[in-house]
Design an enzyme around this catalytic site. Structure first.
Site, PDB file in Angstrom:
ATOM      1  N   ASN A 227       0.844  -1.197   0.000  1.00 22.12           N
ATOM      2  CA  ASN A 227       0.000   0.000   0.000  1.00 22.12           C
ATOM      3  C   ASN A 227       0.880   1.247   0.000  1.00 22.12           C
ATOM      4  OD1 ASN A 227       0.575   0.815   2.839  1.00 22.12           O
ATOM      5  ND2 ASN A 227      -0.336  -1.203   3.223  1.00 22.12           N
ATOM      6  N   ASP A 296      -4.082  -6.493   5.073  1.00 20.74           N
ATOM      7  CA  ASP A 296      -5.053  -7.363   5.750  1.00 20.74           C
ATOM      8  C   ASP A 296      -4.999  -8.788   5.201  1.00 20.74           C
ATOM      9  OD1 ASP A 296      -6.134  -5.564   7.579  1.00 20.74           O
ATOM     10  OD2 ASP A 296      -7.350  -4.626   6.022  1.00 20.74           O
ATOM     11  N   LYS A 306       8.615 -16.861 -10.965  1.00 18.60           N
ATOM     12  CA  LYS A 306       7.828 -15.734 -11.477  1.00 18.60           C
ATOM     13  C   LYS A 306       6.566 -16.240 -12.193  1.00 18.60           C
ATOM     14  CE  LYS A 306       8.154 -11.774 -14.487  1.00 18.60           C
ATOM     15  NZ  LYS A 306       8.779 -11.268 -15.689  1.00 18.60           N
ATOM     16  N   PRO A 324      -2.554 -12.064  10.182  1.00 20.08           N
ATOM     17  CA  PRO A 324      -2.874 -11.869  11.605  1.00 20.08           C
ATOM     18  C   PRO A 324      -3.088 -10.385  11.886  1.00 20.08           C
ATOM     19  CG  PRO A 324      -0.529 -12.322  11.295  1.00 20.08           C
ATOM     20  CD  PRO A 324      -1.193 -12.535   9.967  1.00 20.08           C
ATOM     21  N   ASP A 325      -3.969 -10.089  12.829  1.00 19.43           N
ATOM     22  CA  ASP A 325      -4.151  -8.693  13.246  1.00 19.43           C
ATOM     23  C   ASP A 325      -3.142  -8.426  14.369  1.00 19.43           C
ATOM     24  OD1 ASP A 325      -4.999  -6.278  14.436  1.00 19.43           O
ATOM     25  OD2 ASP A 325      -6.959  -6.543  13.500  1.00 19.43           O
ATOM     26  N   LYS A 362     -10.736  -4.296  18.868  1.00 19.46           N
ATOM     27  CA  LYS A 362      -9.339  -4.742  18.990  1.00 19.46           C
ATOM     28  C   LYS A 362      -8.828  -4.600  20.423  1.00 19.46           C
ATOM     29  CE  LYS A 362      -8.251  -3.685  14.150  1.00 19.46           C
ATOM     30  NZ  LYS A 362      -7.150  -3.861  13.215  1.00 19.46           N
TER      31      LYS A 362
HETATM   32  O1  PMT Z   1       3.004   6.065   6.546  1.00 21.53           O
HETATM   33  P1  PMT Z   1       2.408   7.399   6.107  1.00 21.53           P
HETATM   34  O2  PMT Z   1       2.525   7.625   4.614  1.00 21.53           O
HETATM   35  O3  PMT Z   1       2.932   8.546   6.917  1.00 21.53           O
HETATM   36  O4  PMT Z   1       0.827   7.341   6.371  1.00 21.53           O
HETATM   37  C1  PMT Z   1       0.352   7.243   7.680  1.00 21.53           C
HETATM   38  C2  PMT Z   1      -0.857   6.286   7.779  1.00 21.53           C
HETATM   39  C3  PMT Z   1      -2.037   6.853   7.005  1.00 21.53           C
HETATM   40  C4  PMT Z   1      -0.471   4.900   7.231  1.00 21.53           C
HETATM   41  C5  PMT Z   1      -1.178   6.171   9.317  1.00 21.53           C
HETATM   42  O5  PMT Z   1      -1.521   7.432   9.803  1.00 21.53           O
HETATM   43  C6  PMT Z   1      -2.279   5.189   9.578  1.00 21.53           C
HETATM   44  O6  PMT Z   1      -3.464   5.490   9.525  1.00 21.53           O
HETATM   45  N1  PMT Z   1      -1.901   3.934   9.894  1.00 21.53           N
HETATM   46  C7  PMT Z   1      -2.825   2.796  10.079  1.00 21.53           C
HETATM   47  C8  PMT Z   1      -3.240   2.288   8.738  1.00 21.53           C
HETATM   48  C9  PMT Z   1      -4.155   1.091   8.848  1.00 21.53           C
HETATM   49  O7  PMT Z   1      -3.771   0.010   8.486  1.00 21.53           O
HETATM   50  O8  PMT Z   1      -5.311   1.329   9.403  1.00 21.53           O
HETATM   51  P2  PMT Z   1      -6.462   0.202   9.672  1.00 21.53           P
HETATM   52  O9  PMT Z   1      -7.658   1.004  10.027  1.00 21.53           O
HETATM   53  O10 PMT Z   1      -6.580  -0.702   8.493  1.00 21.53           O
HETATM   54  O11 PMT Z   1      -5.919  -0.623  10.889  1.00 21.53           O
HETATM   55  C10 PMT Z   1      -6.298  -0.359  12.232  1.00 21.53           C
HETATM   56  C11 PMT Z   1      -5.188  -0.679  13.175  1.00 21.53           C
HETATM   57  O12 PMT Z   1      -4.910  -2.081  13.153  1.00 21.53           O
HETATM   58  C12 PMT Z   1      -3.876   0.007  12.880  1.00 21.53           C
HETATM   59  O13 PMT Z   1      -3.264   0.339  14.106  1.00 21.53           O
HETATM   60  C13 PMT Z   1      -3.050  -1.070  12.153  1.00 21.53           C
HETATM   61  O14 PMT Z   1      -1.643  -0.904  12.370  1.00 21.53           O
HETATM   62  C14 PMT Z   1      -3.552  -2.333  12.849  1.00 21.53           C
HETATM   63  N2  PMT Z   1      -3.505  -3.543  12.029  1.00 21.53           N
HETATM   64  C15 PMT Z   1      -4.291  -3.657  10.904  1.00 21.53           C
HETATM   65  C16 PMT Z   1      -4.284  -4.852  10.205  1.00 21.53           C
HETATM   66  C17 PMT Z   1      -3.470  -5.918  10.669  1.00 21.53           C
HETATM   67  N3  PMT Z   1      -3.443  -7.056  10.018  1.00 21.53           N
HETATM   68  N4  PMT Z   1      -2.730  -5.776  11.761  1.00 21.53           N
HETATM   69  C18 PMT Z   1      -2.733  -4.617  12.463  1.00 21.53           C
HETATM   70  O15 PMT Z   1      -2.039  -4.489  13.472  1.00 21.53           O
END
Ligand code: PMT
Length: 438
Positions: A227, A296, A306, A324-325, A362
């Site tokens: 991403n 995710d 490849k 995994p989360d 979470k």
């Molecule tokens: O890196 P930059 O370009 O500066 O941009 C910053 C940002 C936009 C990436 C940052 O500010 C941000 O929002 N980060 C979280 C992005 C994200 O994955 O959000 P989410 O809403 O999908 O996830 C929620 C939370 O769960 C987050 O703390 C994420 O780290 C965590 N997560 C999500 C999926 C996963 N499999 N494991 C996780 O730990």
């Protein structure tokens, strides 16, 4: 929740120190803002500062004579330097150059400004300003740490374009941001109960783990799913935490950023690697912040070779499975044996609703919600805005809305809030996330 007393600069006796950097021209505006906020302002300039801005400008703006020399019989006859040091309730140095920081860290008193700092025992703030390489130099960072240990509050520096053409950390905060930060820090001091110096708010005693950047999920030896996360937000958090004296571990996906000074960095690629590093680091962390944009899903099968373009098929089907989360895995441990867990929520609509859902689902202690649909904010940008939410009373969550600002400054507010929330949780251990009724 602790009482939050709004600080004011009304009637505050502020000694504004100006040292010799190009940002000195902004100090005139800063002096005006301080005066406008009701402060009494007296200015002391180093010799270097006078090469960038004339004392007369500051005299006209403050209505007070500007002091420039330690050994000036005429000025000393008016208000001696020790008297001036006693007069000041607050010293603010902006800009603070690398040289001035080094002299103060050494306890030198070789000009009027350094002498006043040694002779004053009130509140001390400085806004560093210098070339990015100078700021990153281990000597400067060591000086910054030492000054924080002496009780100096560092405001910034900001990152971005520099007058010398470089890009990076070292820009002085804008005067408005300095005044806002000053008010915030004074508010924090005012709301801290006396005798509370030993609270966990002492960042130097904390270990903070932060995840940053994207993860890369391989499809074959040359392709991956990922991403647009640049890592800027997570790295800014790491820098802010390190500047506050904390031990900082930064678990980073693949990004093109330099490690902030004093930060221990672990590089990972996939979500599974990030999970392993996070679980290891969380064991003895006080705060865990999940800022990484973790994929995710990952490919169920990673091709050994490849993947070839097929001449018969117009479409290729990939089967993805859930990753995994990471943050949920950290937070699912017993509250008293895990860190204070701060998640991020990247949303494009219904920011608060979705963020509150993630906070609860979470089992997080706090969440930083950012609207990633806003142009110029969020993914890849230098600025961001955020809504901080945590478990408040049963009636309403705690919340703090932070307007669009450089990620470096926003990061400082997030770290300070997390530390404050950690302290509040320590004071009231029965009020844990597992008891949230939402
Ligand atoms: O890196 P930059 O370009 O500066 O941009 C910053 C940002 C936009 C990436 C940052 O500010 C941000 O929002 N980060 C979280 C992005 C994200 O994955 O959000 P989410 O809403 O999908 O996830 C929620 C939370 O769960 C987050 O703390 C994420 O780290 C965590 N997560 C999500 C999926 C996963 N499999 N494991 C996780 O730990």
């Amino acid at each position: 929740m602790s009482q939050h007393t709004q600080a004011s600069l009304m009637g505050k006796r502020i000694l504004l120190g100006i040292s010799g950097g190009i940002a000195a021209y902004k100090s005139a505006h800063l002096a005006r803002l301080l005066k406008k906020a009701g402060a009494e302002v007296r200015v002391v300039m180093t010799e270097g500062a006078q090469a960038f801005i004339a004392p007369l400008t500051l005299q006209a703006l403050t209505g007070e004579p500007v002091r420039t020399s330690l050994l000036d019989p005429e000025a000393e006859a008016g208000m001696g330097h020790i008297e001036l040091a006693r007069w000041a309730e607050l010293i603010l140095i902006a800009p603070a150059t690398a040289d001035l920081m080094a002299r103060l860290a050494q306890g030198q008193a070789d000009d009027l400004l350094t002498t006043l700092c040694l002779a004053n025992d009130a509140q001390w703030f400085m806004a560093p300003a210098m070339n990015q390489a100078m700021w990153r130099h281990p000597a400067t960072l060591e000086n910054a740490r030492r000054l924080q240990g002496y009780g100096w509050h560092l405001l910034g520096p900001d990152a971005g374009d520099q007058a010398c053409g470089d890009v990076g950390p070292g820009r002085m905060l804008e005067p408005e941001a300095i005044v806002n930060e000053l008010l915030d820090r004074l508010t924090d001091t005012a709301s801290k109960p006396s005798g509370s110096a030993q609270q966990a708010t002492d960042a130097a005693e904390l270990t903070i783990t932060i995840t940053a950047g994207p993860t890369r999920e391989p499809l074959d030896p040359v392709r991956y799913l990922s991403n647009h996360s640049s890592g800027k937000m997570g790295f800014a958090l790491a820098q802010a935490a390190a500047e506050r004296g904390a031990r900082v571990r930064l678990i980073s996906g693949p990004v093109a950023l330099e490690t902030p000074p004093g930060v221990e960095r672990v590089d990972v690629e996939s979500a599974q690697e990030m999970l392993a590093a996070a679980q290891k680091a969380a064991v003895d962390s006080d705060i865990f912040i999940g800022c990484a944009a973790v994929a995710d899903y990952r490919a169920e099968q990673v091709a050994e070779h490849k993947i070839k373009k097929s001449s018969d098929e117009d479409a290729l089907t990939l089967r993805l499975i859930k990753n995994p989360d990471i943050i949920a895995r950290i937070a699912e441990n017993a509250v008293n044996s895990r860190p204070f867990v701060v998640g991020f929520a990247a949303e494009t609509r219904d920011l608060e609703r979705y963020a509150l859902d993630k906070l609860t689902r979470k089992q997080l202690d706090m969440i930083v919600a950012n609207d990633v649909s806003q142009p110029g904010l969020g993914f890849g940008a230098d600025k961001n805005a955020a809504l901080l939410l945590w478990h408040g009373s049963e009636a309403a969550p705690g919340r703090l809305e932070l307007s669009p600002q450089p990620k470096t400054i926003l990061a400082a507010r997030i770290i300070d809030t997390a530390i404050k929330r950690l302290s509040a949780t320590d004071e009231h251990p029965s009020c844990t996330s597992s008891q949230v009724t939402r």
